[in-house]
Each structure stands twice: as structure tokens, then as C-alpha cells.
Design an enzyme around this catalytic site. Structure first.
Site, mmCIF file in Angstrom:
data_model
loop_
_atom_site.group_PDB
_atom_site.id
_atom_site.type_symbol
_atom_site.label_atom_id
_atom_site.label_comp_id
_atom_site.label_asym_id
_atom_site.label_seq_id
_atom_site.Cartn_x
_atom_site.Cartn_y
_atom_site.Cartn_z
ATOM 1 N N LYS A 220 0.816 -1.230 0.000
ATOM 2 C CA LYS A 220 0.000 0.000 0.000
ATOM 3 C C LYS A 220 0.844 1.271 0.000
ATOM 4 O O LYS A 220 0.419 2.281 -0.539
ATOM 5 C CB LYS A 220 -0.965 -0.008 1.184
ATOM 6 N N ARG B 81 -8.418 -1.249 16.950
ATOM 7 C CA ARG B 81 -8.707 -0.914 15.563
ATOM 8 C C ARG B 81 -9.623 -2.036 15.090
ATOM 9 O O ARG B 81 -10.651 -2.264 15.712
ATOM 10 C CB ARG B 81 -7.425 -0.733 14.729
HETATM 11 C C1 LIG Z 1 -0.511 -1.489 6.772
HETATM 12 C C2 LIG Z 1 -0.859 -2.806 7.329
HETATM 13 C C3 LIG Z 1 0.134 -3.777 7.505
HETATM 14 C C4 LIG Z 1 1.604 -3.511 7.217
HETATM 15 O O1 LIG Z 1 2.147 -2.696 8.213
HETATM 16 P P1 LIG Z 1 3.721 -2.363 8.261
HETATM 17 O O2 LIG Z 1 3.920 -1.750 9.576
HETATM 18 O O3 LIG Z 1 4.001 -1.445 7.127
HETATM 19 O O4 LIG Z 1 4.435 -3.649 8.125
HETATM 20 C C5 LIG Z 1 -0.260 -5.014 7.969
HETATM 21 N N1 LIG Z 1 -1.546 -5.283 8.262
HETATM 22 C C6 LIG Z 1 -2.536 -4.371 8.117
HETATM 23 C C7 LIG Z 1 -3.930 -4.755 8.446
HETATM 24 C C8 LIG Z 1 -2.222 -3.103 7.656
HETATM 25 O O5 LIG Z 1 -3.195 -2.185 7.521
#
Ligand SMILES: *Cc1c(COP(=O)(O)O)cnc(C)c1O
Length: 352
Positions: free
Chosen positions: A35, A128
Site C-alpha cells: 500500500k 482498531r
Molecule cells: C498497513 C498494514 C500492515 C503492514 O504494516 P507495516 O507496519 O508497514 O508492516 C499489515 N496489516 C494491516 C492490516 C495493515 O493495515
């Protein structure tokens, strides 16, 4: 064209290989999270060439961009009911916490003639996404087993994103306990997706139970950084992304404003320290494209003073470089700025 973002594919590939190896030593597989770079397929390919076989993104449009890549695709944001059809079309797996949405996925998958994999999310304290009522989670798991076009694939959790609650052995044990409870409703051994880059440190400490086999990693790969203590991981690059911005004004100016100072929309007035006259530069980039707090000038003599929507204000007095209008200043980006830069159509992206 400036501003522009230089993206080093070799550094990203190197980091992905290092992370893949570290995780493999702990019997953990990576879902590479795309993302931050809006699912750019050329960058996502670096993950795949490093041996990562699962890709995840929070947005269906980004997954769609990666259609051609040979990987299992995960939709990692709790989906909207309104995107069920596109989600089933472009994702193989998705993370869920609402049975109404799971029903919508079952209907969409029936129409598309597909079977879609569901991971149920447990909220282990970050407040969350995910169920806080674990009995309800098990009921929903049972309901999925009765449906024809969705299958229960496993369980997951996400920590250190909203409340900065950290993963620990107790929380991982709780996840494993939940996986055992939903196992009867899974077609195979349930996948346990143990978290994001904030779980890397727990893994390095050898405190992740062996049942947890996957982590969803974005920042850890792209910036070589875990997210518990924000320490850099050995043998990784931290500067895969460089922003180049052009100077549009370069003048000596006072360090404190003059006139009656008002306040911003939230009622806060800025504060300044009087350092006398300083050499200031303005670059043509702003908060619409970056977050000035997550921008590190490569030239140590350059200091970021702040930004408005379209202007980045710098103090360049201490630099040994003779900057002038039309010149370029380079910055390394950290996560939040890189995310915004990728999202801004005003920044050209160059993969090197
Ligand atoms: C963005 C996200 C991740 C990845 O997080 P990082 O800290 O960049 O590794 C993993 N799981 C969910 C649900 C996310 O929204």
C-alpha cells in the site's frame, strides 16, 4: 520534471531478500504489503523476485494493478460491502470482522463462480479492527463453514497501528488459542497472520509461538525497520526512496516573523526562536505531496522548518553547498512521506 521520487528497485529487492531470510529462520512467511507504493506492479515485482509469494494491500484498486503478478493477493483493510464484487475479483484472501460483509462476499463469489478465503480478525487490544468478543468470532467462523462460496482460511490480528499496543508472547498465545477454536470450521490447518512490522522484534527475540506462520510486512521491507522500537534491521537499506525538489526561492530572511501573529484553524499559534538572519530556501513541494516531519535532507546542513500545502521551507545557512534558484535538494523519505509522495499525482516516480 520536479518534484520527483527516485525509487531504488535493487535496494527494495535486497531488503525483501534479507527480511525473507530472517523470517524463514523463524519459520515465518511474509505477506508483502504494497500500500505504501499504491501497488505499483514494478515495485511489487521486487518482492516476488525475492521469493515472497503473497502480496497484500488495503485498497482493491492497488490489487487490481497487480493482477498480472504471480502471487496470492490479500485485501488487508476490512472491506466495504460496496466493494465486495471487485474485492472477490482481485483478491484471493481478505481480512474480516463483520458478518454482513462476509455475507456480501459469499454472494459476490457465487455470482463470479469463485471461492474466496476469509481471515477473521481478532482485536487483541489496539482498538482498531477485529472482534473483541471471541465467542462471537467463533460463531461467525461456524457460519462461514456453512457457506458455499467463502471458506474460513484462518485468523489474524493487527497491533501497534491505532493505540500503539505492542505484540507480546501473551497476545500471540491468545491468537493461537483462538486459531484452535476456529480450526474445526477451516478446510485446512488455519493460517495465523500474526501482525505487521511491529511484530518483527518479537520474532527476533524468539517469542512468536511456532503456530504463527505469517506476518504482513510493509515498512520492515521498504525501510529496513521494525516498528516496536523503530530500530533499523542489520544489513538493510533505509534510503530506497529519494525525493528531489526544486528551489523556487532562495533569500536571507529573519528567523522570526514580524507583524501580528494569528493562529491556525485549530487555534494554535506557531513559535519561533530568534537566530538572527538565516539563508532560507523554498522548494516547490508541500503537504499535499509529503509530510515535512518525515523528510530527511541528505545534506546535513539543510534543516526542514516546515511546509504549507505547496511550499517546503528550509534553512540552508549551515550547508556548504551554494544552492540557488533552480537547484535541486535531495531528501530521504520515511514511511508517511513516501506514502503521500506515491499518492500525489504531482510527483513523478522514477524506478531506478
Ligand atoms: C498497513 C498494514 C500492515 C503492514 O504494516 P507495516 O507496519 O508497514 O508492516 C499489515 N496489516 C494491516 C492490516 C495493515 O493495515
Amino acid at each position: 520534471m520536479f518534484p520527483r521520487l527516485l525509487i531504488s528497485s535493487s535496494k527494495i529487492m535486497h531488503n525483501a531478500s534479507v527480511l525473507r531470510d530472517i523470517c524463514a529462520q523463524h519459520d515465518i512467511r511474509i505477506t508483502g504489503i504494497t500500500k505504501c507504493f499504491c501497488g505499483d506492479p514494478q515495485i511489487a515485482r521486487c518482492f516476488i523476485e525475492s521469493g515472497i509469494t503473497m502480496l497484500g494491500d488495503s485498497r482493491v484498486q492497488n490489487l487490481q494493478r497487480m493482477t498480472e503478478l504471480p502471487a496470492q493477493k490479500w485485501l488487508i483493510r476490512i472491506p466495504m460491502i460496496s466493494e465486495a464484487t471487485e474485492a472477490v475479483q482481485f483478491a484471493d484472501v481478505s481480512l474480516h470482522s463483520e458478518s454482513a460483509t462476509i455475507d456480501a462476499f459469499d454472494r459476490a463469489a457465487a455470482i463470479l463462480g469463485k471461492k474466496h478465503k476469509i481471515i477473521l480478525m481478532a482485536d487483541l487490544g489496539d482498538i482498531r479492527e477485529g472482534y473483541v468478543d471471541y465467542d462471537r468470532l467463533v460463531d461467525v467462523a461456524k457460519g462461514i463453514a456453512a457457506k458455499k462460496h467463502v471458506e474460513l482460511y484462518g485468523i489474524g490480528t493487527n497491533l501497534t497501528c491505532f493505540s500503539y499496543v505492542q505484540p507480546d508472547s501473551e497476545k500471540m498465545a491468545e491468537l493461537v488459542w483462538l486459531a484452535k477454536r476456529i480450526a474445526p470450521y477451516c478446510e485446512n490447518e488455519p493460517i495465523i497472520s500474526g501482525g505487521n512490522s511491529a511484530t518483527i522484534q518479537l520474532m527476533l527475540d524468539g517469542k512468536i509461538p511456532p503456530e504463527v506462520q505469517t506476518l504482513r510486512l510493509g515498512e520492515g521491507i521498504l525501510f529496513g525497520r521494525e516498528r516496536t522500537g523503530y530500530t533499523y534491521l542489520p544489513n538493510t537499506f533505509h534510503d530506497a526512496f529519494t525525493l528531489q525538489a526544486e528551489i523556487v526561492e532562495c533569500k536571507e530572511k529573519p528567523s522570526i516573523p514580524w507583524g501580528r501573529v494569528g493562529h491556525n484553524a485549530k487555534g494554535v499559534s506557531p513559535s519561533f526562536v530568534d537566530k538572527g538572519n538565516r539563508l532560507k530556501a523554498i522548494c516547490a513541494v508541500g503537504k499535499q505531496d509529503i509530510d515535512p516531519d518525515y523528510l530527511v535532507p541528505l545534506d546535513r546542513g539543510v534543516q526542514v522548518l516546515g511546509a504549507s500545502g505547496d511550499h517546503l521551507v528550509l534553512d540552508i545557512t549551515d550547508s556548504t553547498q551554494a544552492y540557488q534558484v533552480g537547484g535541486i535538494i535531495d531528501f530521504t523519505l520515511t514511511y508517511t512521506s513516501a506514502l503521500r509522495a506515491f499518492t500525489s499525482p504531482y510527483i513523478s516516480k522514477i524506478i531506478i
